[in-house]
Design an enzyme around this catalytic site. Structure first.
Site, PDB file in Angstrom:
ATOM      1  N   LYS A  18       3.000  24.372  -1.615  1.00  0.00           N
ATOM      2  CA  LYS A  18       1.613  23.896  -1.564  1.00  0.00           C
ATOM      3  C   LYS A  18       1.601  22.380  -1.794  1.00  0.00           C
ATOM      4  O   LYS A  18       1.164  21.878  -2.825  1.00  0.00           O
ATOM      5  CB  LYS A  18       0.754  24.629  -2.591  1.00  0.00           C
ATOM      6  CG  LYS A  18       0.643  26.127  -2.297  1.00  0.00           C
ATOM      7  CD  LYS A  18      -0.138  26.845  -3.377  1.00  0.00           C
ATOM      8  CE  LYS A  18      -0.205  28.346  -3.095  1.00  0.00           C
ATOM      9  NZ  LYS A  18      -0.912  29.099  -4.153  1.00  0.00           N
ATOM     10  N   LYS A  30       6.915  37.713   1.206  1.00  0.00           N
ATOM     11  CA  LYS A  30       5.676  37.841   0.449  1.00  0.00           C
ATOM     12  C   LYS A  30       4.879  39.042   0.957  1.00  0.00           C
ATOM     13  O   LYS A  30       5.334  39.795   1.818  1.00  0.00           O
ATOM     14  CB  LYS A  30       4.884  36.544   0.548  1.00  0.00           C
ATOM     15  CG  LYS A  30       5.668  35.336   0.024  1.00  0.00           C
ATOM     16  CD  LYS A  30       4.788  34.130  -0.195  1.00  0.00           C
ATOM     17  CE  LYS A  30       3.915  34.318  -1.416  1.00  0.00           C
ATOM     18  NZ  LYS A  30       3.119  33.092  -1.717  1.00  0.00           N
ATOM     19  N   ARG A  83       0.817  -1.217   0.000  1.00  0.00           N
ATOM     20  CA  ARG A  83       0.000   0.000   0.000  1.00  0.00           C
ATOM     21  C   ARG A  83       0.846   1.260   0.000  1.00  0.00           C
ATOM     22  O   ARG A  83       0.514   2.234  -0.687  1.00  0.00           O
ATOM     23  CB  ARG A  83      -0.957  -0.029   1.198  1.00  0.00           C
ATOM     24  CG  ARG A  83      -1.891   1.178   1.308  1.00  0.00           C
ATOM     25  CD  ARG A  83      -2.514   1.595  -0.011  1.00  0.00           C
ATOM     26  NE  ARG A  83      -3.209   0.521  -0.700  1.00  0.00           N
ATOM     27  CZ  ARG A  83      -3.579   0.577  -1.970  1.00  0.00           C
ATOM     28  NH1 ARG A  83      -3.292   1.631  -2.714  1.00  0.00           N
ATOM     29  NH2 ARG A  83      -4.199  -0.437  -2.521  1.00  0.00           N
ATOM     30  N   GLU A  86       8.483  39.241  -3.187  1.00  0.00           N
ATOM     31  CA  GLU A  86       7.298  39.346  -4.020  1.00  0.00           C
ATOM     32  C   GLU A  86       6.980  40.811  -4.298  1.00  0.00           C
ATOM     33  O   GLU A  86       7.033  41.653  -3.393  1.00  0.00           O
ATOM     34  CB  GLU A  86       6.125  38.681  -3.313  1.00  0.00           C
ATOM     35  CG  GLU A  86       4.814  38.742  -4.076  1.00  0.00           C
ATOM     36  CD  GLU A  86       3.670  38.126  -3.285  1.00  0.00           C
ATOM     37  OE1 GLU A  86       2.787  38.882  -2.809  1.00  0.00           O
ATOM     38  OE2 GLU A  86       3.659  36.887  -3.130  1.00  0.00           O
ATOM     39  N   ASP A 124       4.178  38.857  -9.080  1.00  0.00           N
ATOM     40  CA  ASP A 124       2.982  38.126  -8.674  1.00  0.00           C
ATOM     41  C   ASP A 124       1.695  38.742  -9.204  1.00  0.00           C
ATOM     42  O   ASP A 124       1.404  39.918  -8.988  1.00  0.00           O
ATOM     43  CB  ASP A 124       2.927  38.069  -7.141  1.00  0.00           C
ATOM     44  CG  ASP A 124       1.859  37.124  -6.646  1.00  0.00           C
ATOM     45  OD1 ASP A 124       1.855  35.958  -7.080  1.00  0.00           O
ATOM     46  OD2 ASP A 124       1.034  37.548  -5.826  1.00  0.00           O
TER      47      ASP A 124
END
Length: 285
Positions: free
Chosen positions: A137, A169, A102, A202, A224
């Protein structure tokens, strides 16, 4: 970026924790009906088209569970596969094969999906000189696997985590009191702590790009959520003062147009957070 040794440590932790989670005090299904002396052989059957990833990881899983298991590899990581292909055979103690099954499938299905999506983005960028980057992410606990899959698909890894690169950021900038203040405080922090970390900042508009350039000492500017016209302006403004990266909702339909604006990199969280697992099976033979 983290070292190979640090990366391998992450892989080792993933395997140990996954086996702990899945096996606990024993695989009682196998223990109940299969003698510990039983020997068997299984094949990794591909039931989808795409890019295979996780072969080398599977070898590490099998070795962790039972060093006596033997693997015959027919297809290498990064290869194109189609329905009906056999990626490898594994042979040895039947209980060990079942104990590993698995984790091998869960990891390879996800890694192959990520590698397949990454390869599709890489193909869209062909001839532009722009490289595709992943992001943070990722699925908690298996980031190393997902970033490994991006590399197998032909992409590049962004920073691994919060500790191996500085990335300022919008929230950092706002909490710090502005672009220049955030950058200057960061430089002072790195000097005081004697850390050698690259700085990415950013930018939300062309004025912020100018502020960043005035401060200097930045490795890459994250352009961005700019439109195409402003992205081209930003690239021209930055020139060769530092590297450039576009991000913000860029998808299969827009990625090449952003690349043609002249950016060095495009980052996409979709490489790891929006994929459908490749269908794979481990079948006894």
């Amino acid at each position: 970026m983290i070292s190979k040794a640090e990366f391998q440590k992450e892989i080792d932790l993933i395997i140990a924790n996954a086996i702990r989670e899945d096996v606990g005090d024993g695989d009682h299904s196998s223990l109940a009906c299969i003698p510990d002396t039983a020997q068997g052989k299984a094949k990794l059957l591909v039931k989808d088209d795409g890019i295979i990833a996780g072969i080398e990881f599977a070898k590490q899983v099998f070795a962790y569970v039972d060093a006596n298991l033997k693997i015959e590899t027919l297809i290498e990581d990064g290869s194109e596969v189609k329905y009906g292909d056999i990626a490898f055979y594994v042979e040895g103690a039947s209980q060990s094969i079942l104990k590993s099954e698995r984790l091998v499938l869960n990891a390879m299905q996800r890694m192959s999906a990520i590698a397949t999506k990454t390869k599709s983005f890489v193909d869209l960028l062909e001839g532009t000189g722009t490289k595709i980057l992943d992001t943070r992410k990722t699925t908690p606990g298996i980031r190393a696997l997902e970033k490994w899959a991006v590399k197998i698909g032909g992409g590049e890894n962004h920073r691994f985590a919060l500790y191996d690169m500085i990335m300022l950021k919008d929230n950092h900038i706002d909490f710090a009191g502005g672009v220049a203040k955030a950058i200057n405080l960061t430089k002072a922090y790195l000097k005081a702590t004697m850390r050698d970390l690259k700085i990415i900042v950013e930018a939300r508009d062309l004025n912020e790009i100018k502020e960043i350039l005035d401060c200097g000492g930045v490795y890459r500017i994250l352009i961005d959520n700019f439109n195409y016209e402003d992205t081209r302006k930003a690239v021209k403004l930055i020139g060769n003062q530092c590297l450039t990266e576009s991000s913000g909702g860029i998808n299969e339909n827009t990625i090449r147009d952003y690349a043609l604006c002249g950016v060095d990199y495009i980052s996409s969280g979709a490489l790891t957070h929006s994929v459908y697992n490749m269908d794979l099976s481990l079948k006894a033979v």
